[in-house]
Design a protein around this motif. Structure first.
Motif, PDB file in Angstrom:
ATOM      1  N   GLN A 283      -9.468   5.774 -15.727  1.00 15.24           N
ATOM      2  CA  GLN A 283      -8.568   5.437 -14.619  1.00 15.24           C
ATOM      3  C   GLN A 283      -7.512   6.529 -14.573  1.00 15.24           C
ATOM      4  OE1 GLN A 283      -8.287   1.890 -13.248  1.00 15.24           O
ATOM      5  NE2 GLN A 283      -6.131   1.725 -12.743  1.00 15.24           N
ATOM      6  N   VAL A 284      -7.383   7.183 -13.403  1.00 24.52           N
ATOM      7  CA  VAL A 284      -6.410   8.276 -13.301  1.00 24.52           C
ATOM      8  C   VAL A 284      -5.547   8.057 -12.058  1.00 24.52           C
ATOM      9  CG1 VAL A 284      -7.931   9.954 -14.444  1.00 24.52           C
ATOM     10  CG2 VAL A 284      -7.946   9.745 -11.942  1.00 24.52           C
ATOM     11  N   SER A 285      -4.465   8.808 -11.982  1.00 31.13           N
ATOM     12  CA  SER A 285      -3.599   8.679 -10.801  1.00 31.13           C
ATOM     13  C   SER A 285      -4.234   9.449  -9.638  1.00 31.13           C
ATOM     14  CB  SER A 285      -2.196   9.194 -11.113  1.00 31.13           C
ATOM     15  OG  SER A 285      -2.169  10.598 -11.002  1.00 31.13           O
TER      16      SER A 285
ATOM     17  N   GLN B 114      -2.222  10.573  -2.489  1.00 26.86           N
ATOM     18  CA  GLN B 114      -2.858  10.350  -1.185  1.00 26.86           C
ATOM     19  C   GLN B 114      -1.905  10.709  -0.051  1.00 26.86           C
ATOM     20  OE1 GLN B 114      -3.665   6.052  -1.705  1.00 26.86           O
ATOM     21  NE2 GLN B 114      -5.826   6.612  -2.006  1.00 26.86           N
ATOM     22  N   VAL B 115      -2.466  11.105   1.083  1.00 33.45           N
ATOM     23  CA  VAL B 115      -1.680  11.297   2.315  1.00 33.45           C
ATOM     24  C   VAL B 115      -1.907  10.062   3.186  1.00 33.45           C
ATOM     25  CG1 VAL B 115      -1.360  12.651   4.414  1.00 33.45           C
ATOM     26  CG2 VAL B 115      -1.861  13.808   2.241  1.00 33.45           C
ATOM     27  N   ILE B 116      -0.834   9.311   3.386  1.00 30.98           N
ATOM     28  CA  ILE B 116      -0.928   8.022   4.080  1.00 30.98           C
ATOM     29  C   ILE B 116      -0.370   8.144   5.495  1.00 30.98           C
ATOM     30  CG2 ILE B 116      -0.273   5.575   3.945  1.00 30.98           C
ATOM     31  CD1 ILE B 116      -1.691   6.274   1.434  1.00 30.98           C
ATOM     32  N   LEU B 117      -1.057   7.544   6.456  1.00 33.19           N
ATOM     33  CA  LEU B 117      -0.518   7.467   7.823  1.00 33.19           C
ATOM     34  C   LEU B 117       0.516   6.360   7.864  1.00 33.19           C
ATOM     35  CD1 LEU B 117      -0.788   8.428  10.834  1.00 33.19           C
ATOM     36  CD2 LEU B 117      -2.285   6.437  11.155  1.00 33.19           C
ATOM     37  N   ARG B 118       1.733   6.711   8.332  1.00 34.73           N
ATOM     38  CA  ARG B 118       2.802   5.708   8.347  1.00 34.73           C
ATOM     39  C   ARG B 118       2.520   4.685   9.443  1.00 34.73           C
ATOM     40  NH1 ARG B 118       7.561   6.371   5.731  1.00 34.73           N
ATOM     41  NH2 ARG B 118       7.305   8.631   5.643  1.00 34.73           N
TER      42      ARG B 118
ATOM     43  N   THR C 192       1.192   7.676  -4.499  1.00 42.97           N
ATOM     44  CA  THR C 192       0.316   7.859  -5.649  1.00 42.97           C
ATOM     45  C   THR C 192      -0.225   6.517  -6.108  1.00 42.97           C
ATOM     46  OG1 THR C 192       1.600   9.779  -6.323  1.00 42.97           O
ATOM     47  CG2 THR C 192       0.125   8.838  -7.971  1.00 42.97           C
ATOM     48  N   GLY C 193      -1.522   6.395  -6.055  1.00 45.20           N
ATOM     49  CA  GLY C 193      -2.185   5.194  -6.555  1.00 45.20           C
ATOM     50  C   GLY C 193      -2.985   5.545  -7.801  1.00 45.20           C
TER      51      GLY C 193
ATOM     52  N   GLU D 187      -6.890  12.784  -0.309  1.00 40.12           N
ATOM     53  CA  GLU D 187      -6.420  12.281  -1.604  1.00 40.12           C
ATOM     54  C   GLU D 187      -7.110  13.128  -2.667  1.00 40.12           C
ATOM     55  OE1 GLU D 187      -7.764   8.172  -1.583  1.00 40.12           O
ATOM     56  OE2 GLU D 187      -9.784   8.753  -0.959  1.00 40.12           O
ATOM     57  N   GLU D 188      -6.733  12.918  -3.907  1.00 38.79           N
ATOM     58  CA  GLU D 188      -7.327  13.742  -4.961  1.00 38.79           C
ATOM     59  C   GLU D 188      -8.781  13.335  -5.249  1.00 38.79           C
ATOM     60  OE1 GLU D 188      -4.018  15.146  -8.024  1.00 38.79           O
ATOM     61  OE2 GLU D 188      -3.671  13.050  -7.388  1.00 38.79           O
ATOM     62  N   TYR D 189      -9.023  12.050  -5.294  1.00 38.76           N
ATOM     63  CA  TYR D 189     -10.368  11.537  -5.572  1.00 38.76           C
ATOM     64  C   TYR D 189     -10.739  10.531  -4.492  1.00 38.76           C
ATOM     65  CZ  TYR D 189      -9.387  13.448 -10.199  1.00 38.76           C
ATOM     66  OH  TYR D 189      -9.075  14.289 -11.225  1.00 38.76           O
ATOM     67  N   SER D 190     -11.991  10.539  -4.084  1.00 36.36           N
ATOM     68  CA  SER D 190     -12.422   9.571  -3.074  1.00 36.36           C
ATOM     69  C   SER D 190     -13.723   8.918  -3.491  1.00 36.36           C
ATOM     70  CB  SER D 190     -12.649  10.254  -1.720  1.00 36.36           C
ATOM     71  OG  SER D 190     -11.443  10.782  -1.223  1.00 36.36           O
TER      72      SER D 190
END
Ligand SMILES: NC(=O)c1ccc[n+]([C@@H]2O[C@H](COP(=O)([O-])OP(=O)(O)OC[C@H]3O[C@@H](n4cnc5c(N)ncnc54)[C@H](OP(=O)(O)O)[C@@H]3O)[C@@H](O)[C@H]2O)c1
Ligand SMILES: NC(=O)c1ccc[n+]([C@@H]2O[C@H](COP(=O)([O-])OP(=O)(O)OC[C@H]3O[C@@H](n4cnc5c(N)ncnc54)[C@H](OP(=O)(O)O)[C@@H]3O)[C@@H](O)[C@H]2O)c1
Lengths: 344, 344
Positions: free
Chosen positions: A5-7, A10-14, A30-31, A107-110
């Motif tokens: 499990q890693v951090s 992400q780029v989130i649409l507001r 960051t999730g 995001e970093e991982y998908s």
């Protein structure tokens, strides 16, 4: 690494966007993510390396109804084309370590649940980032739009708007390789120089310095335009219509000048379509992906032999993504806009 | 009769026209003509029987520069398509007594110096006047525009503007014979009734009674339009664009609503061409005349078997020509507008 499990930045649409998009329409969060695919699923878990900034993504920021694409979800990461490395796979077509390009998250991982749409990257003697553009969606767009919509012939005159961008720079070079006379328009002196010197267009001009686009086109194409590769729409399209030749063709690829307007600009000169027997045809690259192998077969040798120049504008880090993306709409990008999330 | 000098009534253009044409833009004059062709020439001397009123003639009343057609000459008779009888011929292809259709003058007798462009009329079991429309230019326009530009398929939805006119009534019936679902718009209740009852369109509406054309089209085509046969342009085109289906086709035949305007109406919805991958294609019938025999082969049996209904609006006498011609632009004509100059 798989299973950890890693951090996960992400780029989130507001929220849904109206008018011109701003950096603040997105935010970084960051999730966490588990680096394996759920038991029994055919998903793949990827690490995102390069993300592609594409104008159509603006449309997905709107609250769309009945469109050919879906809206992004406010509060969730946006998505787009990217180059990724497979970390874990439940799908027989992909295995750990594979490089792929296709739709992924910002995001970093998908976790990609429909990996059938991904293309496996087979050729790594070219920069990996090229698969966000020249060897990815933008390249296929230029290829399909120019060859399969316009049916160009040697000696024809070709005009390209937004010519120094991801798609435009390639259309221009494909047109030169076809033996056409090619002129492009772009929004700065630097871009115009690029068109003339790097991409070897026959000529180029800065549309922002032309108060009368019709007069400018008459000057650059005294005998008219056979093929217009339409990237911007609005006023430019209206002026081009007055300068098309009989039996001219317009590949309607995009109309970026209109994407952020509530009321689209008026076009007045459509009668030219009748009088000049013009064919104007819209196309979406999705319908042409079956021809991707054929495209690679054409373009890879040209890249290796140095016959195609390619300019990328790589911005570093996922955090730089929102600015890079909205920069498309003010012409900040010089060449294909890419976001480098990780190098491997 | 050949060799005689006789009087020759003519419709003369007074001066170039701006805006809506008026009856007084033309006048009737009477000259004289010798009923034979000059010694050694390959001209033919014809008696004009029926003259065709066509919207494009308005363009020739303007002072055109660099157009695909030539301006009429102020002070000279106007010209257009007509059905004529050969009185004398210096051309090996034609002999006295032949019936022909093609470009002729708006006068009782014309000396045609380039008779190669005339079509010989071989089938006279149908009314001769039909060669001004159904079996002439308008018929070929409907045939080429519908079949060769739109490539219709059974079951597709078809919308036609100016649908009760010369071209529209034929396109609608060709579409029905192809197994399409066909709706037309026209400018009066009488025309709408004609579309539904005589030409057997699936439905029809009066565009003048629809304050919101987009809403009207949504009502008539809840699933969208596959093929739009464009005769009027402007507002109607803008509304149609919003209602096209993916991969729809627009045959740009004419834009009569714009011919008399100084500044053409704004069209705002061209982005639909990209999003819906629409092909909009202008065409001019001239390029298709080589397919006239093929067209006759298709349409003559249909006429003889009563499968094609055809409505003409015949105005009597050359003097009635100017009013009949300008009537096209207020929708006065019910069906194909013809001027009968002489019956034989
Ligand atoms: N149909 C398809 O399947 C498909 C696929 C990919 C892309 N597209 C379309 O193709 C076009 C080009 O995309 P791309 O990825 O190659 O983008 P790009 O050209 O790399 O970047 C966008 C460029 O558009 C220009 N621009 C922005 N706002 C403008 C305005 N108001 N007026 C004129 N130009 C403006 C800017 O260049 P300047 O500095 O020169 O103004 C900007 O750099 C877009 O319309 C896009 O939507 C369509
Ligand atoms: N591309 C080619 O080679 C070619 C060849 C022939 C004809 N055409 C074009 O095809 C179209 C139809 O020609 P046609 O010979 O069949 O004429 P038509 O329909 O028999 O007569 C013209 C009709 O146009 C309609 N109209 C006039 N002004 C209008 C306006 N402002 N808005 C909407 N409708 C208007 C009127 O009908 P309503 O009462 O219904 O309004 C009028 O009866 C024209 O645009 C013409 O220029 C093109």
């Amino acid at each position: 690494m798989a299973g950890d499990q890693v951090s996960n930045k992400q780029v989130i649409l507001r929220d849904f966007v109206e008018g011109f998009p701003k950096e603040s329409d997105m935010y970084i969060a960051t999730g966490t993510v588990r680096l394996d695919v759920p038991e029994g699923s055919t998903a793949v878990l990827v690490k995102n390396l390069y993300l592609s900034c594409d104008p159509y993504m603006r449309n997905r920021m709107s609250n769309l109804v009945g469109s050919y694409i879906e809206s992004f979800k406010p509060g969730s990461p946006i998505s787009g084309y990217g180059v990724c490395k497979v970390i874990d796979s439940g799908h027989p077509k992909f295995k750990k370590g594979d490089l792929v390009w296709g739709m992924t998250g910002w995001e970093e991982y998908s976790l990609i649940t429909a990996p059938e749409t991904l293309f496996k990257i087979e050729h790594t003697d070219v920069p990996l980032s090229y698969y966000t553009g020249l060897l990815g969606m933008a390249g296929m767009t230029a290829y399909a739009g120019f060859f399969k919509v316009c049916f160009p012939k040697k000696g024809e005159t070709v005009f390209i708007s937004a010519a120094s961008g991801a798609v435009g720079q390639l259309v221009g070079q494909f047109a030169k390789l076809t033996g056409c006379y090619v002129i492009g328009s772009a929004g700065s002196k630097e871009k115009v120089d690029l068109l003339k010197n790097k991409f070897k267009f026959d000529d180029a001009f800065n549309y922002k310095e032309e108060p009368d686009l019709n007069a400018a086109l008459k000057r650059y194409f005294p005998d008219g335009i056979d093929i217009y590769f339409e990237n911007v729409g609005g006023k430019m399209l209206d002026a081009v219509l007055l300068n098309m030749k009989v039996h001219g063709r317009i590949a309607a690829c995009g109309m970026i000048s209109q994407y952020n307007l509530k009321q689209h600009e008026a076009v007045h000169n459509l009668i030219q379509i009748v009088v000049k027997q013009i064919r104007m045809e819209g196309f979406i690259v999705f319908g042409y992906y079956s021809q991707y192998p054929e495209y690679l077969e054409m373009v890879l040798p040209q890249i290796r032999e140095g016959k195609i120049a390619y300019v990328e504008d790589i911005s570093e880090g996922l955090e730089s993504g929102p600015a890079a993306l909205i920069g498309l709409f003010s012409g900040k990008n010089i060449g294909k806009q890419v976001v480098a999330v990780a190098r491997e």
